[in-house]
Design a protein around this motif. Structure first.
Motif, mmCIF file in Angstrom:
data_model
loop_
_atom_site.group_PDB
_atom_site.id
_atom_site.type_symbol
_atom_site.label_atom_id
_atom_site.label_comp_id
_atom_site.label_asym_id
_atom_site.label_seq_id
_atom_site.Cartn_x
_atom_site.Cartn_y
_atom_site.Cartn_z
ATOM 1 N N TRP A 121 -1.684 -48.956 7.184
ATOM 2 C CA TRP A 121 -1.445 -47.757 6.372
ATOM 3 C C TRP A 121 -0.206 -47.926 5.495
ATOM 4 C CZ3 TRP A 121 -1.535 -43.207 10.421
ATOM 5 C CH2 TRP A 121 -2.860 -42.980 10.832
ATOM 6 N N ASN A 122 -0.230 -47.264 4.359
ATOM 7 C CA ASN A 122 1.003 -46.897 3.662
ATOM 8 C C ASN A 122 1.446 -45.590 4.309
ATOM 9 O OD1 ASN A 122 -0.103 -48.900 1.872
ATOM 10 N ND2 ASN A 122 1.345 -48.179 0.367
ATOM 11 N N ALA A 123 2.692 -45.535 4.721
ATOM 12 C CA ALA A 123 3.106 -44.403 5.547
ATOM 13 C C ALA A 123 4.563 -44.029 5.287
ATOM 14 C CB ALA A 123 2.911 -44.757 7.025
ATOM 15 N N TYR A 124 4.928 -42.857 5.832
ATOM 16 C CA TYR A 124 6.312 -42.391 5.831
ATOM 17 C C TYR A 124 6.737 -42.188 7.271
ATOM 18 C CZ TYR A 124 5.307 -41.346 0.940
ATOM 19 O OH TYR A 124 4.933 -41.458 -0.369
ATOM 20 N N ILE A 125 8.007 -42.466 7.564
ATOM 21 C CA ILE A 125 8.535 -42.199 8.902
ATOM 22 C C ILE A 125 9.013 -40.755 8.909
ATOM 23 C CG2 ILE A 125 10.277 -42.822 10.598
ATOM 24 C CD1 ILE A 125 10.151 -45.674 9.455
ATOM 25 N N SER A 126 8.282 -39.926 9.624
ATOM 26 C CA SER A 126 8.596 -38.494 9.604
ATOM 27 C C SER A 126 9.744 -38.145 10.542
ATOM 28 C CB SER A 126 7.354 -37.675 9.967
ATOM 29 O OG SER A 126 6.824 -38.087 11.224
ATOM 30 N N ILE A 178 5.227 -41.504 12.471
ATOM 31 C CA ILE A 178 4.874 -41.769 11.080
ATOM 32 C C ILE A 178 3.795 -40.800 10.614
ATOM 33 C CG2 ILE A 178 5.411 -44.229 11.323
ATOM 34 C CD1 ILE A 178 2.317 -44.701 11.192
ATOM 35 N N GLN A 179 3.713 -40.638 9.303
ATOM 36 C CA GLN A 179 2.636 -39.891 8.655
ATOM 37 C C GLN A 179 1.903 -40.829 7.702
ATOM 38 O OE1 GLN A 179 4.911 -36.955 6.595
ATOM 39 N NE2 GLN A 179 4.915 -35.480 8.298
ATOM 40 N N ASN A 180 0.577 -40.744 7.713
ATOM 41 C CA ASN A 180 -0.216 -41.495 6.741
ATOM 42 C C ASN A 180 0.058 -40.929 5.347
ATOM 43 O OD1 ASN A 180 -2.203 -42.729 5.179
ATOM 44 N ND2 ASN A 180 -3.765 -42.564 6.784
ATOM 45 N N LYS A 181 0.313 -41.820 4.390
ATOM 46 C CA LYS A 181 0.565 -41.369 3.018
ATOM 47 C C LYS A 181 -0.610 -40.532 2.488
ATOM 48 C CE LYS A 181 1.725 -43.079 -1.614
ATOM 49 N NZ LYS A 181 1.924 -44.293 -2.452
ATOM 50 N N ASN A 182 -1.823 -40.892 2.919
ATOM 51 C CA ASN A 182 -3.014 -40.165 2.446
ATOM 52 C C ASN A 182 -3.111 -38.744 2.985
ATOM 53 O OD1 ASN A 182 -3.829 -42.409 1.004
ATOM 54 N ND2 ASN A 182 -5.133 -43.202 2.649
ATOM 55 N N ASP A 183 -2.302 -38.422 4.012
ATOM 56 C CA ASP A 183 -2.333 -37.076 4.601
ATOM 57 C C ASP A 183 -1.322 -36.134 3.969
ATOM 58 O OD1 ASP A 183 -4.327 -37.746 6.404
ATOM 59 O OD2 ASP A 183 -2.918 -38.306 8.000
ATOM 60 N N GLN A 184 -0.548 -36.594 2.993
ATOM 61 C CA GLN A 184 0.569 -35.800 2.492
ATOM 62 C C GLN A 184 0.135 -34.475 1.871
ATOM 63 O OE1 GLN A 184 3.958 -36.588 3.078
ATOM 64 N NE2 GLN A 184 2.725 -37.862 4.448
ATOM 65 N N GLN A 185 -0.985 -34.461 1.165
ATOM 66 C CA GLN A 185 -1.433 -33.210 0.545
ATOM 67 C C GLN A 185 -1.831 -32.186 1.599
ATOM 68 O OE1 GLN A 185 -1.270 -32.462 -2.869
ATOM 69 N NE2 GLN A 185 -1.539 -30.437 -1.950
ATOM 70 N N ILE A 186 -2.515 -32.646 2.656
ATOM 71 C CA ILE A 186 -2.904 -31.730 3.736
ATOM 72 C C ILE A 186 -1.666 -31.181 4.427
ATOM 73 C CG2 ILE A 186 -4.124 -31.543 5.952
ATOM 74 C CD1 ILE A 186 -5.974 -33.785 4.988
ATOM 75 N N LEU A 192 15.383 -45.298 6.996
ATOM 76 C CA LEU A 192 13.969 -45.198 7.353
ATOM 77 C C LEU A 192 13.388 -43.833 6.986
ATOM 78 C CD1 LEU A 192 13.855 -47.037 10.807
ATOM 79 C CD2 LEU A 192 13.243 -47.907 8.552
ATOM 80 N N GLY A 193 14.233 -42.830 6.942
ATOM 81 C CA GLY A 193 13.737 -41.505 6.581
ATOM 82 C C GLY A 193 13.509 -41.311 5.095
ATOM 83 N N SER A 194 13.836 -42.335 4.273
ATOM 84 C CA SER A 194 13.769 -42.160 2.819
ATOM 85 C C SER A 194 12.825 -43.134 2.122
ATOM 86 C CB SER A 194 15.174 -42.323 2.215
ATOM 87 O OG SER A 194 15.652 -43.651 2.434
ATOM 88 N N ILE A 195 12.083 -43.932 2.888
ATOM 89 C CA ILE A 195 11.275 -44.981 2.260
ATOM 90 C C ILE A 195 9.800 -44.872 2.638
ATOM 91 C CG2 ILE A 195 13.181 -46.629 2.140
ATOM 92 C CD1 ILE A 195 12.003 -47.967 4.664
ATOM 93 N N GLU A 196 8.979 -45.520 1.836
ATOM 94 C CA GLU A 196 7.560 -45.701 2.159
ATOM 95 C C GLU A 196 7.399 -47.075 2.779
ATOM 96 O OE1 GLU A 196 3.422 -46.441 -0.296
ATOM 97 O OE2 GLU A 196 4.782 -44.875 -1.039
ATOM 98 N N VAL A 197 6.663 -47.155 3.874
ATOM 99 C CA VAL A 197 6.501 -48.419 4.591
ATOM 100 C C VAL A 197 5.022 -48.778 4.700
ATOM 101 C CG1 VAL A 197 8.620 -48.199 5.934
ATOM 102 C CG2 VAL A 197 6.494 -47.211 6.820
ATOM 103 N N ILE A 198 4.765 -50.043 4.993
ATOM 104 C CA ILE A 198 3.413 -50.496 5.316
ATOM 105 C C ILE A 198 3.385 -50.749 6.816
ATOM 106 C CG2 ILE A 198 1.662 -52.273 4.976
ATOM 107 C CD1 ILE A 198 2.833 -52.746 2.195
#
Length: 523
Positions: free
Chosen positions: A9-14, A24-32, A141-147
């Motif tokens: 996944w492309n993700a964010y560390i929530s 983590i949160q899936n980047k694709n879930d951000q709108q939901i 880690l709280g400010s970046i997008e990770v794989i």
């Protein structure tokens, strides 16, 4: 429990507690996630305060830090206080401000996935004992997008993680070992341009991911830095002591001035520092601000990492290749080398060319067949290169070859052994027979009565046979088990740990990505 449907996944560390405990949160879930949060804010003016809840219930809870409503799960109840976990972010806190969760948002699965990083015991220890490093890691880690790559299929998920195409472990160790914070890293990326070529000399290597070179431009930079350090008399005292802070400091070891980054701040007015221009750590005192050229000049030795894109993810194999690299590079200390920058930053990822050889190709695992395994530390290996396989395939289709009346030494012939054709070289002549060496079969020696002409294009195909040692003790490892897995059809991947043409090269063998040393260990 959530089941993973994808592995990367492309993700964010929530939310980050530690390397062994983060969400983590899936980047694709951000709108939901955003839609859920927006709809819950309407609860502020609704009188739907909960009367009775139990651990495990899903509710809406107000997060006191920002005063907003989020989906949450009751973890524990003590009198009028509830411990809740915000299921779309992962963090937990005490809350007494709860409301019923609207059905339209209750149906979505939890958007925060509980994870732990693979193989981070050392990094975990450091960040739990050094608060300043923890704060840097937490903010970063709280400010970046990770794989994120998932290594198992159930929560808590074991994962590996990359940012800027680099393993998070490398970036964390940059902070721990070199004081290279994310901000410093971005600055260092601007020093070299991707694709730039430079000529230099190898200095020393800790590993494949940490070695140092001196470029032809380094001497001028070094002279200028040392002149300023030795002759400047007015310095501005350092007012901010932070991990990663660049400064001018005096070494406690030799009382000389150096450019450093702070790694650990001690109460006695001393700091453990990374010496920017020398690649070592030591304690320093008397700290001053780095300004002007001392702040902007690149290090006069360059910290590098080798570009080796084909290396396996197998940790044991990578460690062996790294040992092979450090041994190989010791042989080239006096040689000029060409560095090509593949990726900027620190370490700088480079391609290395020495004596017209690409170093990554020299040390990469080699496919081999093992012959004559009479001892753990006396084996013959044949490099199973594509040309060898092509020769063997073509010989298997040949029906007849023309006999040679007077075979000569140092010339390649065909030999028929047990109804199979092989390439051979003459070793000894006898009356009515001769000893020959099967060059594609570990240089095994057999006796035949006749040799044959090979097709011309097969005569000059090169072969490579090596005398090798596994460096293992027979008290703990079995020669019998080794012989069981060695045959002419079994291909191993070999890494040369130390080159030794006299007693045999020290090697490690891998079979289907498993270390052979583990396979042949005695019960």
């Amino acid at each position: 429990m959530k089941t993973m449907e994808v592995k990367c996944w492309n993700a964010y560390i929530s939310y980050f507690y530690s390397f062994k405990n983060f969400y983590i949160q899936n980047k694709n879930d951000q709108q939901i996630i955003q839609d859920i949060a927006t709809s819950l804010q309407y609860l502020e003016n609704e009188g739907s305060m909960l009367v009775s809840v139990m651990p495990g219930d899903l509710i809406a809870a107000k997060y006191e830090n920002d005063g907003l409503w989020y989906r949450a799960k009751i973890l524990n109840i003590e009198e009028n206080a509830y411990t809740v976990q915000f299921i779309d972010y992962g963090n937990s806190e005490l809350s007494s401000n709860l409301k019923t969760l609207p059905e339209k948002v209750a149906c979505h699965h939890a958007m925060a996935y509980h994870c732990m990083l693979d193989d981070v015991e050392h990094e975990e220890y450091v960040i739990t004992t050094v608060n300043d490093i923890y704060d840097i890691i937490f903010d970063f880690l709280g400010s970046i997008e990770v794989i994120v790559t998932f290594l198992n299929n159930e929560e808590t998920y074991l994962v590996s993680m990359k940012w800027d195409d680099r393993c998070i472990k490398i970036l964390v160790n940059n902070i721990i070992s070199y004081g290279i914070t994310p901000k410093t890293y971005e600055t260092l990326k601007a020093i070299d341009q991707s694709g730039a070529k430079m000529v230099g000399n190898f200095i020393y290597a800790q590993s494949i991911n940490e070695f140092y070179v001196e470029t032809e431009d380094s001497k001028e930079i070094q002279n200028k830095i040392e002149y300023i350090l030795e002759n400047e008399t007015v310095w501005e005292p350092l007012t901010e002591y932070k991990i990663g802070k660049m400064a001018i400091a005096k070494s406690i070891t030799d009382n000389r001035w150096y450019r450093v980054r702070l790694l650990m701040i001690h109460n006695e007015g001393e700091c453990t520092c990374y010496f920017i221009d020398y690649g070592v750590q030591d304690k320093c005192s008397e700290f001053y601000e780095a300004v002007g050229y001392l702040k902007t000049a690149p290090p006069f030795i360059k910290l590098c990492s080798l570009h080796i894109p084909t290396i396996s993810e197998n940790k044991k194999l990578f460690e062996c290749v790294s040992k092979s690299f450090t041994d190989e590079m010791e042989q080239y200390k006096q040689n000029k080398m060409i560095l090509t920058v593949i990726k900027t930053g620190e370490p700088t990822v480079v391609e290395l060319i020495v004596d017209d050889f690409n170093v990554a190709k020299l040390i990469k695992p080699i496919p081999v067949i093992v012959f004559n395994a009479i001892h753990l530390n006396i084996l013959t290996v044949q490099v199973n290169c594509p040309s060898r396989r092509a020769v063997m395939d073509e010989l298997s289709t040949i029906k007849t070859l023309n006999p040679v009346e007077e075979p000569k030494y140092c010339k390649m012939y065909g030999a028929l052994v047990n109804d199979h054709w092989y390439r051979a070289e003459l070793k000894n002549k006898f009356k009515g027979s001769m000893d020959i060496m099967l060059v594609d079969m570990g240089c095994r020696v057999v006796n035949v009565e006749q040799l044959f002409e090979l097709p011309k294009h097969l005569e000059n195909v090169k072969y490579l046979t090596l005398r090798c040692s596994l460096g293992l003790d027979e008290k703990y490892f079995s020669v019998f088990k080794l012989k069981e897995i060695c045959n002419i059809k079994t291909e191993f991947m070999m890494v040369v740990i130390e080159s030794n043409n006299i007693d045999g090269h020290l090697i490690r063998l891998f079979l289907n990505d498993e270390d052979v040393a583990i396979i042949i260990k005695k019960d």
